[in-house]
Design a protein around this motif. Structure first.
Motif, PDB file in Angstrom:
ATOM      1  N   VAL A 267      -5.858  -4.400 -19.423  1.00 43.73           N
ATOM      2  CA  VAL A 267      -6.626  -3.445 -18.930  1.00 43.73           C
ATOM      3  C   VAL A 267      -5.693  -2.446 -18.499  1.00 43.73           C
ATOM      4  CG1 VAL A 267      -8.801  -4.670 -18.128  1.00 43.73           C
ATOM      5  CG2 VAL A 267      -7.218  -4.146 -16.484  1.00 43.73           C
ATOM      6  N   ASN A 268      -6.159  -1.232 -18.403  1.00 44.09           N
ATOM      7  CA  ASN A 268      -5.475  -0.135 -17.729  1.00 44.09           C
ATOM      8  C   ASN A 268      -5.956   0.005 -16.392  1.00 44.09           C
ATOM      9  OD1 ASN A 268      -4.483   2.315 -18.021  1.00 44.09           O
ATOM     10  ND2 ASN A 268      -6.035   3.421 -18.258  1.00 44.09           N
ATOM     11  N   PHE A 269      -5.121  -0.037 -15.386  1.00 48.18           N
ATOM     12  CA  PHE A 269      -5.252  -0.332 -13.883  1.00 48.18           C
ATOM     13  C   PHE A 269      -4.608   0.600 -13.094  1.00 48.18           C
ATOM     14  CE2 PHE A 269      -1.755  -2.649 -12.241  1.00 48.18           C
ATOM     15  CZ  PHE A 269      -1.102  -2.997 -13.289  1.00 48.18           C
ATOM     16  N   GLY A 270      -4.968   0.639 -11.766  1.00 46.21           N
ATOM     17  CA  GLY A 270      -4.373   1.131 -10.823  1.00 46.21           C
ATOM     18  C   GLY A 270      -4.841   0.510  -9.346  1.00 46.21           C
ATOM     19  N   VAL A 271      -3.981   1.061  -8.363  1.00 52.17           N
ATOM     20  CA  VAL A 271      -4.487   0.723  -6.898  1.00 52.17           C
ATOM     21  C   VAL A 271      -4.502   2.030  -6.051  1.00 52.17           C
ATOM     22  CG1 VAL A 271      -3.201  -1.373  -7.239  1.00 52.17           C
ATOM     23  CG2 VAL A 271      -2.110   0.515  -6.019  1.00 52.17           C
ATOM     24  N   MET A 272      -5.503   1.907  -5.147  1.00 49.74           N
ATOM     25  CA  MET A 272      -5.558   3.042  -4.408  1.00 49.74           C
ATOM     26  C   MET A 272      -5.225   2.636  -2.956  1.00 49.74           C
ATOM     27  SD  MET A 272      -8.481   5.997  -4.428  1.00 49.74           S
ATOM     28  CE  MET A 272      -9.228   5.907  -2.744  1.00 49.74           C
ATOM     29  N   SER A 273      -4.615   3.585  -2.124  1.00 43.83           N
ATOM     30  CA  SER A 273      -4.277   3.038  -0.801  1.00 43.83           C
ATOM     31  C   SER A 273      -3.892   4.211  -0.034  1.00 43.83           C
ATOM     32  CB  SER A 273      -3.203   1.838  -0.802  1.00 43.83           C
ATOM     33  OG  SER A 273      -2.979   1.234   0.510  1.00 43.83           O
ATOM     34  N   GLY A 274      -4.140   4.177   1.440  1.00 45.63           N
ATOM     35  CA  GLY A 274      -3.757   5.534   2.351  1.00 45.63           C
ATOM     36  C   GLY A 274      -4.471   5.215   3.512  1.00 45.63           C
ATOM     37  N   PRO A 275      -4.173   6.260   4.464  1.00 41.93           N
ATOM     38  CA  PRO A 275      -4.638   6.068   5.884  1.00 41.93           C
ATOM     39  C   PRO A 275      -6.215   6.729   5.483  1.00 41.93           C
ATOM     40  CG  PRO A 275      -3.380   7.993   5.525  1.00 41.93           C
ATOM     41  CD  PRO A 275      -3.358   7.488   4.322  1.00 41.93           C
ATOM     42  N   ASN A 276      -7.156   5.601   5.428  1.00 45.89           N
ATOM     43  CA  ASN A 276      -8.503   5.726   5.242  1.00 45.89           C
ATOM     44  C   ASN A 276      -9.551   4.989   5.923  1.00 45.89           C
ATOM     45  OD1 ASN A 276      -7.258   5.990   1.700  1.00 45.89           O
ATOM     46  ND2 ASN A 276      -7.556   7.753   3.069  1.00 45.89           N
TER      47      ASN A 276
ATOM     48  N   THR B 166      -3.581   3.157  11.274  1.00 43.56           N
ATOM     49  CA  THR B 166      -4.261   1.844  11.639  1.00 43.56           C
ATOM     50  C   THR B 166      -3.506   1.147  12.956  1.00 43.56           C
ATOM     51  OG1 THR B 166      -3.188   1.331   9.322  1.00 43.56           O
ATOM     52  CG2 THR B 166      -5.074   0.118   9.969  1.00 43.56           C
ATOM     53  N   CYS B 167      -2.328   1.734  13.289  1.00 44.02           N
ATOM     54  CA  CYS B 167      -1.628   1.044  14.368  1.00 44.02           C
ATOM     55  C   CYS B 167      -2.133   1.980  15.572  1.00 44.02           C
ATOM     56  CB  CYS B 167      -0.040   1.161  14.221  1.00 44.02           C
ATOM     57  SG  CYS B 167       0.702   0.059  13.418  1.00 44.02           S
ATOM     58  N   SER B 168      -3.009   3.240  15.387  1.00 46.75           N
ATOM     59  CA  SER B 168      -3.164   3.663  16.688  1.00 46.75           C
ATOM     60  C   SER B 168      -4.827   4.162  16.978  1.00 46.75           C
ATOM     61  CB  SER B 168      -2.533   5.518  16.711  1.00 46.75           C
ATOM     62  OG  SER B 168      -2.674   5.984  15.252  1.00 46.75           O
ATOM     63  N   SER B 169      -5.368   3.390  15.967  1.00 47.63           N
ATOM     64  CA  SER B 169      -6.980   3.624  16.458  1.00 47.63           C
ATOM     65  C   SER B 169      -7.668   2.402  16.562  1.00 47.63           C
ATOM     66  CB  SER B 169      -7.312   4.225  14.945  1.00 47.63           C
ATOM     67  OG  SER B 169      -8.675   4.058  14.942  1.00 47.63           O
ATOM     68  N   GLU B 170      -8.663   2.072  17.307  1.00 48.06           N
ATOM     69  CA  GLU B 170      -9.518   1.205  17.586  1.00 48.06           C
ATOM     70  C   GLU B 170     -10.625   1.097  16.165  1.00 48.06           C
ATOM     71  OE1 GLU B 170     -10.881   1.299  21.685  1.00 48.06           O
ATOM     72  OE2 GLU B 170      -8.960   1.043  22.278  1.00 48.06           O
ATOM     73  N   LEU B 171     -10.679   2.126  15.532  1.00 49.36           N
ATOM     74  CA  LEU B 171     -11.425   1.946  14.383  1.00 49.36           C
ATOM     75  C   LEU B 171     -10.813   0.932  13.358  1.00 49.36           C
ATOM     76  CD1 LEU B 171     -12.356   5.520  13.521  1.00 49.36           C
ATOM     77  CD2 LEU B 171     -13.765   4.018  14.604  1.00 49.36           C
ATOM     78  N   SER B 172      -9.454   0.607  13.623  1.00 50.51           N
ATOM     79  CA  SER B 172      -8.983  -0.541  12.621  1.00 50.51           C
ATOM     80  C   SER B 172      -9.339  -1.828  13.085  1.00 50.51           C
ATOM     81  CB  SER B 172      -7.256  -0.388  12.641  1.00 50.51           C
ATOM     82  OG  SER B 172      -7.034  -1.661  12.365  1.00 50.51           O
ATOM     83  N   ARG B 173      -9.730  -2.706  12.108  1.00 51.80           N
ATOM     84  CA  ARG B 173     -10.154  -4.056  12.475  1.00 51.80           C
ATOM     85  C   ARG B 173      -9.084  -4.764  13.026  1.00 51.80           C
ATOM     86  NH1 ARG B 173     -13.735  -3.531   7.812  1.00 51.80           N
ATOM     87  NH2 ARG B 173     -11.540  -3.278   6.857  1.00 51.80           N
ATOM     88  N   ASN B 174      -7.854  -4.788  12.204  1.00 54.13           N
ATOM     89  CA  ASN B 174      -6.876  -5.402  12.307  1.00 54.13           C
ATOM     90  C   ASN B 174      -6.124  -4.878  13.790  1.00 54.13           C
ATOM     91  OD1 ASN B 174      -6.113  -6.970   9.969  1.00 54.13           O
ATOM     92  ND2 ASN B 174      -6.354  -4.824   8.959  1.00 54.13           N
ATOM     93  N   TYR B 175      -6.358  -4.036  14.444  1.00 58.53           N
ATOM     94  CA  TYR B 175      -5.823  -3.457  15.584  1.00 58.53           C
ATOM     95  C   TYR B 175      -6.459  -3.972  16.477  1.00 58.53           C
ATOM     96  CZ  TYR B 175      -4.953  -0.109  19.447  1.00 58.53           C
ATOM     97  OH  TYR B 175      -4.608   0.652  20.723  1.00 58.53           O
TER      98      TYR B 175
END
Ligand SMILES: NC(=O)C1=CN([C@@H]2O[C@H](COP(=O)(O)OP(=O)(O)OC[C@H]3O[C@@H](n4cnc5c(N)ncnc54)[C@H](OP(=O)(O)O)[C@@H]3O)[C@@H](O)[C@H]2O)C=CC1
Ligand SMILES: O=C(CO)COP(=O)(O)O
Length: 431
Positions: free
Chosen positions: A194-203, A313-322
């Protein structure tokens, strides 16, 4: 006027998705884009930026004016899959969100909300919902996957019988347990053609639902796929940038989760801005070092999927990892924190994978090892942090000035002189 629920007619009473696409529309828009890209030569290696831009602009204009829409499936009914499917539906794409739980699908059709993961946010009228995987995936141009990393391979195995010409795009920011495989590796294993890609960013999903301006990166070796994803998701609130460094982009998204946990923990100790800046920047050094060892371009980590997502992600309480890190910093066990969160926090697994891989391959990842020691070896956080601060002399950006032997020699020299000072002062604690 169509009522909201009437627009979700893809679910029949026996919960089978009804394909409303006429057979003559089988010639997919993506195939059209690929053909145009090939004809106009924009698939060539050496690109003329203005030619590419005008070709993309034409493709985008066609997509918006052409009634034949991109047909998309999003797999995973959590906060991110839902937020991205909603964006695509709002952009006019023919979009189906696949959710594994039948009752959840029924509730989503009825309420047009994702009550569990995005409560209170009304989803686009045109978004369709399905729990029938085959029907959701069949006859689509692109299948986006937004299930947790630990379920990624199983999901690909489940859709494999229904994949013919569809492209696959991973939205997942995890790493497979024990194999160290990234999602692109798993796609290559399970669906080699398959033709593939990955999408990632501050989202952060909630901010996207609130229409707060955001941006992301689609990485693929396939230029037509990059264009199609840009066209499908781009809006006045959401910019989609492109890259061909698949490994770098997906590693950015996976590795930053480790440091979001570290930063959440640091926040529990009320650290200052200097300390936060130090952690963030040394995290970036670790990420690019690990990236280079894995075949990524270190410059990718300066982009949205690297420093961009690390910052968000390192500055937000919206991040579950944080939030996981913050709970750990307040004395909770990892098991209790994960249970309390009740959502995906990929960093919990990624710390273990990266700690193990870096140890095996001798990659210098001091923050990751320190975090592993605190979480999984029950070491005291303050002692581990102090040890990190005493860890010898390093160069700032090793791709500018290598961490060479002079640093190591200086570190050894300083250690010898501090040991002899300890001896003279009669300090016998360490003996
Ligand atoms: N949330 C965000 O802001 C962002 C998340 N991401 C990434 O997207 C991925 C998904 O995260 P997110 O949507 O936030 O996760 P959530 O925790 O919000 O939701 C997880 C979803 O996956 C489903 N799921 C769990 N296991 C399986 C399985 N075996 N098969 C099928 N579905 C399954 C869950 O279903 P159920 O409810 O039935 O358990 C749920 O719908 C992660 O890798 C994350 O890092 C990326 C960017 C932003
Ligand atoms: O990846 C994310 C934002 O870019 C979401 O981060 P969390 O998974 O930590 O919530």
């Amino acid at each position: 006027m169509t009522s909201p629920n009437e627009s979700n007619k893809d679910i029949s009473s026996d919960n089978t998705e009804v394909n409303t696409n006429a057979p003559e529309k089988q010639n997919s828009l993506l195939a059209g884009i690929i053909e145009r890209a090939t004809k106009s030569g924009i698939g060539r290696k050496k690109l003329n930026p203005s030619a590419v831009e005008s070709a993309v602009a034409k493709n985008m204009a066609d997509i918006h004016s052409n009634p034949t829409k991109l047909r998309l499936a999003f797999l995973g009914g959590g906060s991110f899959g839902t937020a991205m499917a909603n964006l695509a539906a709002r952009n006019g794409c023919d979009t189906t969100l696949w959710v594994r739980n039948k009752r959840t699908v029924k509730a989503m059709i009825k309420t047009q909300t994702n009550k569990k993961y995005l409560p209170g946010y009304k989803l686009d009228d045109s978004l369709k919902y399905s729990h029938d995987l085959a029907a959701a995936v069949k006859d689509k141009d692109i299948v986006f996957i937004a299930v947790p990393g630990l379920a990624f391979r199983e999901t690909l195995k489940n859709i494999a019988p229904f994949i013919s010409g569809q492209s696959i795009v991973s939205l997942t920011k995890g790493m497979e347990k024990d194999t160290f495989a990234m999602m692109s590796d798993i796609i290559k294993d399970e669906l080699p053609e398959v033709n593939f890609g990955v999408m990632s960013g501050p989202n952060l999903a909630i901010e996207i639902m609130k229409n707060m301006p955001s941006a992301t990166v689609i990485a693929s070796e396939s230029e037509p796929l990059r264009h199609a994803v840009q066209a499908a998701l781009h809006s006045a609130f959401f910019r989609v940038f492109a890259s061909d460094d698949v490994k770098g982009v997906e590693l950015g998204g996976a590795l930053k989760n480790i440091y979001a946990i570290a930063m959440g923990m640091a926040a529990a100790y009320d650290v200052g801005e200097n300390t936060k800046a130090m952690i963030l920047t040394r995290a970036l050094a670790e990420m690019s070092r690990f990236g280079v060892e894995s075949g990524a371009n270190p410059l990718t980590f300066l982009g949205l999927s690297g420093v961009g997502d690390l910052y968000a992600t390192c500055s937000s309480e919206l991040s579950r990892n944080y939030r996981i890190g913050n709970m750990l910093g307040r004395g909770m066990s990892i098991e209790a924190a994960v249970k309390k969160l009740g959502q995906t926090a990929e960093g919990v697994n990624t710390i273990q994978q990266v700690h193990e891989k870096a140890t095996k391959q001798g990659i210098y990842m001091p923050i990751t090892h320190a975090l592993y020691a605190v979480i999984y070896e029950d070491k005291a956080a303050l002692g581990v942090a102090l040890h990190l601060m005493e860890a010898g002399f390093r160069s700032d950006v090793e791709f500018v000035m290598a961490h060479d032997h002079s640093n190591a020699a200086l570190t050894a020299q300083m250690k010898t002189s501090s040991d002899s000072t300890d001896d003279e002062s009669g300090d016998t604690d360490s003996k």
